[in-house]
Design an enzyme around this catalytic site. Structure first.
Site, mmCIF file in Angstrom:
data_model
loop_
_atom_site.group_PDB
_atom_site.id
_atom_site.type_symbol
_atom_site.label_atom_id
_atom_site.label_comp_id
_atom_site.label_asym_id
_atom_site.label_seq_id
_atom_site.Cartn_x
_atom_site.Cartn_y
_atom_site.Cartn_z
ATOM 1 C CG ASN A 191 53.899 25.936 54.466
ATOM 2 O OD1 ASN A 191 53.478 26.851 55.176
ATOM 3 N ND2 ASN A 191 54.915 25.168 54.833
ATOM 4 C CD1 TRP A 192 50.586 30.842 51.113
ATOM 5 C CD2 TRP A 192 49.691 32.625 52.137
ATOM 6 N NE1 TRP A 192 49.534 31.274 50.360
ATOM 7 C CE2 TRP A 192 48.966 32.368 50.961
ATOM 8 C CE3 TRP A 192 49.300 33.691 52.945
ATOM 9 C CZ2 TRP A 192 47.873 33.147 50.564
ATOM 10 C CZ3 TRP A 192 48.221 34.473 52.557
ATOM 11 C CH2 TRP A 192 47.521 34.201 51.373
ATOM 12 C CE LYS A 193 58.090 26.898 53.709
ATOM 13 N NZ LYS A 193 59.417 26.371 53.556
ATOM 14 C CG HIS A 220 57.109 22.121 57.332
ATOM 15 N ND1 HIS A 220 58.379 22.637 57.366
ATOM 16 C CD2 HIS A 220 56.668 22.245 56.050
ATOM 17 C CE1 HIS A 220 58.691 23.073 56.145
ATOM 18 N NE2 HIS A 220 57.679 22.845 55.333
ATOM 19 C CD GLU A 233 60.429 25.660 56.938
ATOM 20 O OE1 GLU A 233 59.361 26.215 57.238
ATOM 21 O OE2 GLU A 233 60.888 25.642 55.776
ATOM 22 C CD GLU A 292 57.203 19.485 52.569
ATOM 23 O OE1 GLU A 292 56.850 20.219 51.660
ATOM 24 O OE2 GLU A 292 57.366 19.873 53.727
ATOM 25 N N GLY A 304 63.200 24.832 50.009
ATOM 26 C CA GLY A 304 63.691 26.211 49.963
ATOM 27 C C GLY A 304 65.108 26.336 49.432
ATOM 28 C CB SER A 311 62.857 23.378 45.222
ATOM 29 O OG SER A 311 63.591 23.908 46.309
ATOM 30 N N GLY A 321 55.946 25.625 48.964
ATOM 31 C CA GLY A 321 56.345 26.728 49.828
ATOM 32 C C GLY A 321 56.504 28.005 49.021
ATOM 33 N N GLY A 322 57.743 28.312 48.682
ATOM 34 C CA GLY A 322 58.068 29.573 47.998
ATOM 35 C C GLY A 322 57.166 29.906 46.820
HETATM 36 C C1 PEP Z 1 57.706 23.528 52.208
HETATM 37 O O1 PEP Z 1 58.190 24.250 53.051
HETATM 38 O O2 PEP Z 1 56.782 22.751 52.520
HETATM 39 C C2 PEP Z 1 58.244 23.603 50.857
HETATM 40 C C3 PEP Z 1 58.013 22.606 50.050
HETATM 41 O O3 PEP Z 1 58.983 24.715 50.559
HETATM 42 P P1 PEP Z 1 59.592 25.097 49.116
HETATM 43 O O4 PEP Z 1 58.546 24.804 48.088
HETATM 44 O O5 PEP Z 1 59.903 26.556 49.218
HETATM 45 O O6 PEP Z 1 60.814 24.248 48.932
#
Ligand code: PEP
Length: 253
Positions: free
Chosen positions: A9-11, A98, A100, A170, A176, A216, A237-238
């Site tokens: 997920n590049w956001k 999600h 967010e 999640e 994040g 994470s 994500g990241g």
């Molecule tokens: C996400 O936003 O779906 C996610 C898992 O982010 P991160 O890996 O950065 O915690």
């Protein structure tokens, strides 16, 4: 055997040229990597980069997902993107619910349910996110919260429709933040989610549903998370913004 899935997920990251560089890096890395045959890689870039990311050849290295979709079919909804539009670009997956989107854009379980309906109607597979915030975990309410999200967002579906759904657990406190759920915490929640699915749709459907962990997840912890019997991969994500880390995670099974 249910699929292992690693979805990036590049956001809201990357400009056009940066996205192009990242895609090239991912392809280059994949050329020298052997992914397990049961592992499906998915890249979820922002809307403007969906077309450059998608490759309709049979031997494409990864499938493509969107990060959001409208809950409406068509019409005067300025700024929205419909499931029909995604279908016309041959996009395969779409993230829904999600944390967010739930926190900043007021995406309720009711809206999640409508988005899931739109996606299924247009032949996309929803990746439906659920998870508790820190206060809910500290109060021991994580199962209650996740149960409500799953029941209200998904349990109106028929068995056939549900078989196209992927779930991503999640924990919001892990997204994040660098703070990851322990393998035991992840396994416990994934097993709970699978038991909810079994209760509604039966054991066979539950056994076939891929349940991903997100929060994470990185190369250094993916192996121990993915080693759990009910963890079928990750929503990343990241770490999906660096080709090397993303592919290292995809080979962590
Ligand atoms: C996400 O936003 O779906 C996610 C898992 O982010 P991160 O890996 O950065 O915690």
């Amino acid at each position: 055997m249910r699929k292992h899935i690693v979805a990036g997920n590049w956001k809201m990251n990357k400009t056009f040229s940066e996205a192009d560089d990242l895609l090239n890096d991912i392809m280059e890395k994949l050329e020298s990597t052997t992914l397990d045959k049961n592992t499906q890689l998915i890249v979820c870039p922002p809307f403007p980069f969906l077309e450059m990311t998608s490759d309709d050849s049979d031997d494409s290295y990864f499938l493509v997902g969107a990060q959001n979709v409208s809950d409406q079919e068509v019409g005067a909804y300025t700024g929205e993107v419909s499931a029909a539009m995604l279908e016309s670009l041959e996009i395969d997956y779409c993230i829904v619910g999600h944390s967010e989107r739930r926190a900043y854009y007021h995406e309720t379980d009711e809206i999640v349910a409508r988005k899931v309906d739109q996606l299924l109607k247009h032949n996309l597979k929803p990746i439906v996110c659920c998870g508790e915030v820190l206060e809910e975990r500290e109060a021991g309410k994580q199962c209650e919260v996740v149960r409500k999200q799953i029941e209200e967002g998904l349990f109106h579906l028929t068995e056939e429709q549900f078989s196209n759904v992927i779930i991503a657990y999640e924990p919001v406190w892990a997204i994040g933040t660098g703070k990851t759920a322990t393998p035991d915490q992840a396994q416990e929640m994934h097993a709970f989610i699978r038991s909810l699915i079994a209760g509604k749709y039966g054991d066979a459907v539950a056994e076939e549903t891929s349940i991903l962990y997100g929060g994470s997840c990185k190369p250094s912890n993916a192996k121990e998370l993915f080693a759990n019997k009910d963890v079928d991969g990750g929503l990343i994500g990241g770490a999906s913004l660096k080709a090397e880390d993303f592919i290292d995670i995809a080979t962590a099974f």
